[in-house]
Write a protein that holds these residues in place. Structure first.
Motif, mmCIF file in Angstrom:
data_model
loop_
_atom_site.group_PDB
_atom_site.id
_atom_site.type_symbol
_atom_site.label_atom_id
_atom_site.label_comp_id
_atom_site.label_asym_id
_atom_site.label_seq_id
_atom_site.Cartn_x
_atom_site.Cartn_y
_atom_site.Cartn_z
ATOM 1 N N SER A 165 68.611 -23.539 75.028
ATOM 2 C CA SER A 165 68.761 -22.019 76.192
ATOM 3 C C SER A 165 68.451 -22.481 77.211
ATOM 4 O O SER A 165 67.572 -23.106 77.443
ATOM 5 C CB SER A 165 68.195 -20.781 75.638
ATOM 6 N N GLY A 178 72.138 -13.246 81.021
ATOM 7 C CA GLY A 178 72.771 -12.473 79.802
ATOM 8 C C GLY A 178 71.712 -11.436 79.965
ATOM 9 O O GLY A 178 72.631 -10.411 80.114
ATOM 10 N N GLN A 199 70.940 -19.318 82.103
ATOM 11 C CA GLN A 199 71.920 -18.640 80.093
ATOM 12 C C GLN A 199 70.373 -17.553 80.473
ATOM 13 O O GLN A 199 71.807 -16.013 79.481
ATOM 14 C CB GLN A 199 71.767 -19.265 79.242
ATOM 15 N N LYS A 200 69.498 -17.091 80.475
ATOM 16 C CA LYS A 200 68.859 -15.815 79.834
ATOM 17 C C LYS A 200 69.378 -15.115 80.757
ATOM 18 O O LYS A 200 69.273 -13.204 80.756
ATOM 19 C CB LYS A 200 67.369 -16.489 79.689
ATOM 20 N N THR A 201 69.389 -14.992 82.125
ATOM 21 C CA THR A 201 69.247 -14.344 83.450
ATOM 22 C C THR A 201 70.436 -13.902 83.446
ATOM 23 O O THR A 201 70.663 -12.869 83.576
ATOM 24 C CB THR A 201 69.158 -15.278 84.676
ATOM 25 N N THR A 213 76.226 -20.531 76.614
ATOM 26 C CA THR A 213 76.812 -20.486 78.064
ATOM 27 C C THR A 213 78.266 -20.240 78.559
ATOM 28 O O THR A 213 79.041 -20.651 77.913
ATOM 29 C CB THR A 213 77.191 -22.241 78.762
ATOM 30 N N GLY A 265 71.045 -15.210 75.911
ATOM 31 C CA GLY A 265 71.431 -16.586 77.020
ATOM 32 C C GLY A 265 71.186 -17.206 75.675
ATOM 33 O O GLY A 265 70.419 -18.480 76.020
#
Length: 87
Positions: free
Chosen positions: A18, A26, A22-24, A63, A60
């Protein structure tokens, strides 16, 4: 030699894949989906994406391609830049 190969494989496998962006993205997808009051399954259907893939995006873990982000944005009724504004 085999022992060294095993150690390297364990190190490679244990590295988190991760990335912060990607977290942002998501979290932003999830936020807009909740505002729209639709389930992941419904959003996946509207965006013509697999529900498992959409779940991975929201967590996240995956990608997203620009194409997938465009489909999600269209399905949510938002602009692509709304999904990536916090990057």
């Amino acid at each position: 030699m085999l022992c060294l190969v095993r150690r390297l494989l364990v190190c490679v496998i244990s590295v988190p894949r991760s990335r912060p962006y990607q977290k942002t993205i998501g979290e932003t997808i999830r936020k807009h989906r909740r505002i729209a009051k639709i389930s992941q399954e419904k959003l996946a259907e509207k965006a013509e994406l697999h529900p498992v893939y959409l779940g991975q995006l929201e967590r996240g873990e995956q990608t997203a391609s620009v194409y997938a982000l465009l489909r999600v944005a269209k399905a949510l009724g938002v602009r692509l830049r709304d999904l990536v504004a916090d990057l």
